[in-house]
Scaffold this motif. Structure first.
Motif, PDB file in Angstrom:
ATOM      1  N   ARG A 116      -1.157  53.151   7.091  1.00 48.48           N
ATOM      2  CA  ARG A 116      -1.410  52.117   6.079  1.00 48.48           C
ATOM      3  C   ARG A 116      -2.032  52.727   4.824  1.00 48.48           C
ATOM      4  O   ARG A 116      -1.634  52.396   3.694  1.00 48.48           O
ATOM      5  N   ARG A 117      -2.995  53.623   5.023  1.00 43.67           N
ATOM      6  CA  ARG A 117      -3.613  54.275   3.863  1.00 43.67           C
ATOM      7  C   ARG A 117      -2.586  55.093   3.074  1.00 43.67           C
ATOM      8  O   ARG A 117      -2.573  55.084   1.839  1.00 43.67           O
TER       9      ARG A 117
ATOM     10  N   HIS B 214       0.652  54.655   2.923  1.00 42.52           N
ATOM     11  CA  HIS B 214       1.551  53.701   2.255  1.00 42.52           C
ATOM     12  C   HIS B 214       0.870  53.111   1.015  1.00 42.52           C
ATOM     13  O   HIS B 214       1.471  53.037  -0.063  1.00 42.52           O
ATOM     14  N   GLU B 215      -0.394  52.746   1.171  1.00 42.87           N
ATOM     15  CA  GLU B 215      -1.109  52.121   0.044  1.00 42.87           C
ATOM     16  C   GLU B 215      -1.439  53.131  -1.052  1.00 42.87           C
ATOM     17  O   GLU B 215      -1.664  52.752  -2.203  1.00 42.87           O
TER      18      GLU B 215
ATOM     19  N   ILE C  30       2.276  48.954  14.247  1.00 43.08           N
ATOM     20  CA  ILE C  30       1.452  49.125  13.027  1.00 43.08           C
ATOM     21  C   ILE C  30       1.141  47.768  12.396  1.00 43.08           C
ATOM     22  O   ILE C  30       0.101  47.591  11.770  1.00 43.08           O
ATOM     23  N   GLN C  31       2.038  46.793  12.608  1.00 40.99           N
ATOM     24  CA  GLN C  31       1.729  45.453  12.086  1.00 40.99           C
ATOM     25  C   GLN C  31       0.570  44.849  12.872  1.00 40.99           C
ATOM     26  O   GLN C  31      -0.390  44.328  12.294  1.00 40.99           O
TER      27      GLN C  31
ATOM     28  N   LEU D 151      -2.747  47.424  12.548  1.00 41.14           N
ATOM     29  CA  LEU D 151      -3.259  47.802  11.219  1.00 41.14           C
ATOM     30  C   LEU D 151      -3.122  46.666  10.211  1.00 41.14           C
ATOM     31  O   LEU D 151      -3.481  46.819   9.044  1.00 41.14           O
TER      32      LEU D 151
ATOM     33  N   MET E 249      -0.494  45.451   8.811  1.00 44.74           N
ATOM     34  CA  MET E 249       0.470  45.629   7.719  1.00 44.74           C
ATOM     35  C   MET E 249       1.372  44.395   7.645  1.00 44.74           C
ATOM     36  O   MET E 249       1.772  43.832   8.665  1.00 44.74           O
TER      37      MET E 249
ATOM     38  N   ASP F 179       5.011  45.005   3.589  1.00 51.26           N
ATOM     39  CA  ASP F 179       4.828  46.459   3.794  1.00 51.26           C
ATOM     40  C   ASP F 179       5.961  47.026   4.642  1.00 51.26           C
ATOM     41  O   ASP F 179       6.511  48.087   4.343  1.00 51.26           O
TER      42      ASP F 179
END
Ligand code: HPA
Ligand code: ZN
Length: 347
Positions: free
Chosen positions: A263-264, A266-267, A293-294, A297, A299, A303
């Motif tokens: 996530r980090r 991607h962001e 991951i959804q 995290l 997302m 995303d």
């Protein structure tokens, strides 16, 4: 649980090892058919062995498992089974790795491996309308001379192979060990290039793959976070990272999914894709990786949509085919998500 959004999302898989797609039942069946003795009585015993401390402990099992592959039909069936499964997950295009050196060392002729894998990829297009590409992977634990010999052996198929990759135990085997092999791949064979880097190795391995080997994509790459300048470069150049979240947790790259950095990354604006690596070994195919991951995290569908779109922009395919897939995924854009992949702030 796989949400309908994830299940229906068109996607490309760009990091999947064919030998790592052998299901426990297939391992047992092929071992019996080919008279190979495995230290497991049945599929359940194989399943119980899927507990790893690190990359090496997985690779020991991966290299043992692939010894059940003996005949051309074994390579065909393995490849056909993966594509049949992937199409059910709405994978529209898959670029898959094979490790020729592992088979050559066991005396399997190279043509048996390559011809049968390619035939199954061709048949997947005819049967399922799914496209695919084959990547030959160097095993980095061996000398560069061994990799160069493998490249010479697969050269007759160079127009049917899309790229050169590299797997195996990362620590103490930096990308620069294979500088000549990657030059030959690019200049003589006309292949795309990628390498596993920054899975167990540090950000310096990612830097090495990018700058010394001139890789177009980085497999895993999650440890790039240790080098902010490198992160910026990856983001600015739009270098794709083929991230495999469940693999990273199973191999203790991260202690659990909630600690994963996808996530980090991607962001931070990196071009992240989601992949399964070796699905039965790591407990899930591609949709389970998206779901994990959804769930863990937080997302959003937006995303996930952006990362699935990244998988098509990162694939080694013609512009025509890419445009077709991009039109297709456009129809799945979550409502409210703007052209920049973000939701406009309310109010
Ligand atoms: N890393 C390195 N080598 C591999 C992997 C991996 O995740 N899977 C199969 N070979
Ligand atoms: Zn891998």
């Amino acid at each position: 649980m796989i949400s309908p959004f994830i299940a229906n999302l068109p996607k490309a898989e760009l990091h999947m090892h064919l030998e790592g797609s052998l299901e426990p039942e297939t391992l047992i069946k092929l071992a019996a058919r080919n008279g190979i003795r495995l230290p497991y009585a049945d599929a359940e015993a194989v399943q119980c062995a899927y507990q790893f401390d690190n990359l090496k402990s997985f690779l020991d099992l991966f290299y043992l498992g692939l010894t059940v592959l003996q005949k051309g039909s074994d390579f065909y069936e393995m490849t056909a089974a993966y594509f049949a499964r992937a199409v059910r997950e709405n994978v529209r295009h898959a670029e898959v790795f094979i490790s020729p050196q592992a088979h050559l060392r066991r005396g399997i002729p190279i043509a048996v491996v390559i011809e049968n894998v390619l035939a199954a990829i061709d048949d997947a297009r005819a049967r399922h309308g799914m496209t695919g590409g084959l990547i030959v992977g160097i095993q980095r634990q061996f000398d560069e001379s061994d990799a160069l010999a493998m490249i010479q052996l697969v050269k007759p198929w160079r127009d049917r192979i899309i790229g050169l990759g590299m797997g195996g135990p990362e620590l103490d085997n930096p990308p620069s060990k294979f500088a000549r092999a990657y030059d030959i791949a690019r200049c003589d064979c006309g292949w795309h290039t990628m390498a596993h880097a920054g899975e167990e190795g540090g950000a310096d391995y990612v830097r090495d793959a990018l700058h010394t080997l001139k890789c177009e994509r980085i497999d895993h790459g999650v440890r790039c976070e240790g080098d902010p300048d490198l992160m910026r470069e990856l983001a600015e150049r739009g270098v794709p990272l083929t991230v495999c979240p469940m693999s990273n947790c199973m191999l203790k790259v991260f202690p659990d999914m909630a600690s994963h950095n996808i996530r980090r990354l991607h962001e931070a604006g990196l071009r992240i894709t989601v992949n399964s690596d070796d699905p039965p070994y790591f407990g899930g195919y591609i949709n389970e990786n998206y779901a994990a991951i959804q769930t863990e995290l937080g997302m959003s569908d937006g995303d996930l949509w952006q990362m699935a779109r990244n998988s098509f922009t990162s694939a080694f395919i013609s512009d025509d085919l890419r445009n077709r897939y991009l039109q297709d995924i456009e129809r799945h854009r979550p409502s409210g998500l703007n052209q920049h992949g973000t939701f406009p702030i309310a109010g």
